[in-house]
Design a protein around this motif. Structure first.
Motif, mmCIF file in Angstrom:
data_model
loop_
_atom_site.group_PDB
_atom_site.id
_atom_site.type_symbol
_atom_site.label_atom_id
_atom_site.label_comp_id
_atom_site.label_asym_id
_atom_site.label_seq_id
_atom_site.Cartn_x
_atom_site.Cartn_y
_atom_site.Cartn_z
ATOM 1 N N LEU A 7 -3.372 -21.140 1.651
ATOM 2 C CA LEU A 7 -2.147 -20.438 2.030
ATOM 3 C C LEU A 7 -1.599 -20.993 3.336
ATOM 4 C CD1 LEU A 7 -3.147 -16.748 1.184
ATOM 5 C CD2 LEU A 7 -1.600 -18.222 -0.107
ATOM 6 N N ILE A 11 2.091 -22.996 4.030
ATOM 7 C CA ILE A 11 3.030 -22.667 5.105
ATOM 8 C C ILE A 11 3.352 -23.906 5.930
ATOM 9 C CG2 ILE A 11 3.311 -21.378 7.262
ATOM 10 C CD1 ILE A 11 1.777 -19.100 5.995
ATOM 11 N N ASP A 39 -0.092 -18.438 -5.305
ATOM 12 C CA ASP A 39 -0.155 -18.423 -3.841
ATOM 13 C C ASP A 39 1.208 -18.126 -3.227
ATOM 14 O OD1 ASP A 39 -2.828 -18.975 -3.916
ATOM 15 O OD2 ASP A 39 -2.628 -21.120 -3.486
ATOM 16 N N LEU A 43 2.256 -15.111 -0.643
ATOM 17 C CA LEU A 43 2.944 -15.277 0.647
ATOM 18 C C LEU A 43 4.193 -14.402 0.709
ATOM 19 C CD1 LEU A 43 2.634 -19.147 1.121
ATOM 20 C CD2 LEU A 43 1.415 -17.363 2.380
ATOM 21 N N THR A 46 3.365 -10.763 1.228
ATOM 22 C CA THR A 46 2.881 -10.399 2.561
ATOM 23 C C THR A 46 3.971 -10.513 3.629
ATOM 24 O OG1 THR A 46 2.076 -12.677 2.880
ATOM 25 C CG2 THR A 46 0.505 -11.047 2.057
ATOM 26 N N ILE A 48 6.024 -13.286 4.266
ATOM 27 C CA ILE A 48 6.405 -14.629 4.705
ATOM 28 C C ILE A 48 7.755 -14.975 4.066
ATOM 29 C CG2 ILE A 48 5.763 -17.062 4.730
ATOM 30 C CD1 ILE A 48 3.973 -15.281 6.410
ATOM 31 N N LEU A 69 -2.468 -15.343 9.747
ATOM 32 C CA LEU A 69 -2.352 -15.870 8.392
ATOM 33 C C LEU A 69 -2.415 -17.386 8.405
ATOM 34 C CD1 LEU A 69 -1.762 -15.263 5.368
ATOM 35 C CD2 LEU A 69 0.658 -15.489 5.910
ATOM 36 N N ASN A 70 -1.971 -18.011 9.506
ATOM 37 C CA ASN A 70 -1.902 -19.457 9.589
ATOM 38 C C ASN A 70 -3.236 -20.101 9.935
ATOM 39 O OD1 ASN A 70 0.706 -18.149 10.308
ATOM 40 N ND2 ASN A 70 1.454 -20.237 10.184
#
Length: 227
Positions: A7, A11, A39, A43, A46, A48, A69-70
């Protein structure tokens, strides 16, 4: 690659603001197209700011600021080590801040939600953290190259043994890192705490993964540890 790491990689791919095809991302991350679609849905769910459509491509409609998350597993490892160092300091205020930061990251990072209940970041003595990191470069290389490794292990009950193992995976449990391996001495799967490995060396010999001795076989027996 764990799902949380994947994930974070997606990003990073989308950060340039350009349109990216799901097929290209799947090939780059060496997963199926279906996995990438799943995926991307995660994202978006959540929060993003990813937008796009199947067959057209996906992009970030606005910059994504730093968040747990990153973080990849390696970045979590660096964070844990840094907090362990701070915990050794004499400043109670900084020690408390490090513990608070650990709890917040544990709550926010996807890996914390994917892992078993034993998961949890913490701040532990630096000497213990340092011991756990000492052999990790060699073990990582051995996992990637399927190289047999000889370890001298100090068990909790006090015994010291030398084993030849087939390293399969490393796991981070907040308190410690562990190595899941096939032990040729015991002819079975074993999980070793890396901070209790006294010595470690590559043998230069490579192993073939056979039925019954693979990581998939281990996870089938211990589904609670699957990501």
């Amino acid at each position: 690659m764990r799902r949380s790491e994947r994930l974070a990689e997606i990003i990073e791919i989308l950060r340039d603001g350009r349109l990216h095809r799901a097929q290209d991302m799947a090939e780059r991350l060496e997963v199926s197209l279906r996995t990438i679609y799943r995926d991307l849905e995660t994202l978006i769910a959540t929060g993003i700011p990813v937008e796009g459509a199947r067959g057209l491509g996906y992009m970030l409609r606005e910059p994504v600021l730093f968040s747990a998350l990153n973080l990849s597993l390696t970045e979590l490892e660096a964070q844990h080590l840094g907090m362990a160092i701070v915990a050794e300091g004499a400043d109670p205020e900084l020690q408390e801040a490090a513990q608070s930061l650990a709890r917040k990251v544990a709550q926010a990072a996807p890996i914390a939600r994917e892992a078993p209940p034993r998961w949890g970041h913490g701040v532990y003595p630096f000497s213990r953290a340092r011991a756990g990191f000492a052999h990790m470069p060699l073990l990582r290389r051995a996992i990637r190259g399927r190289e047999l490794v000889e370890i001298t292990y100090h068990a909790l009950e006090g015994s010291v043994t030398t084993r030849e193992v087939q390293p399969l995976q490393m796991e981070y449990w907040g308190a410690v890192w562990t190595l899941t391996a096939w032990c040729t001495l015991r002819t079975g799967f074993r999980v070793f705490r890396t901070d209790r490995i006294v010595a470690c060396r590559g043998t230069g010999q490579h192993f073939e993964v056979v039925a019954g001795q693979s990581l998939a076989d281990y996870l089938a027996r211990h589904p609670e540890e699957s990501p």
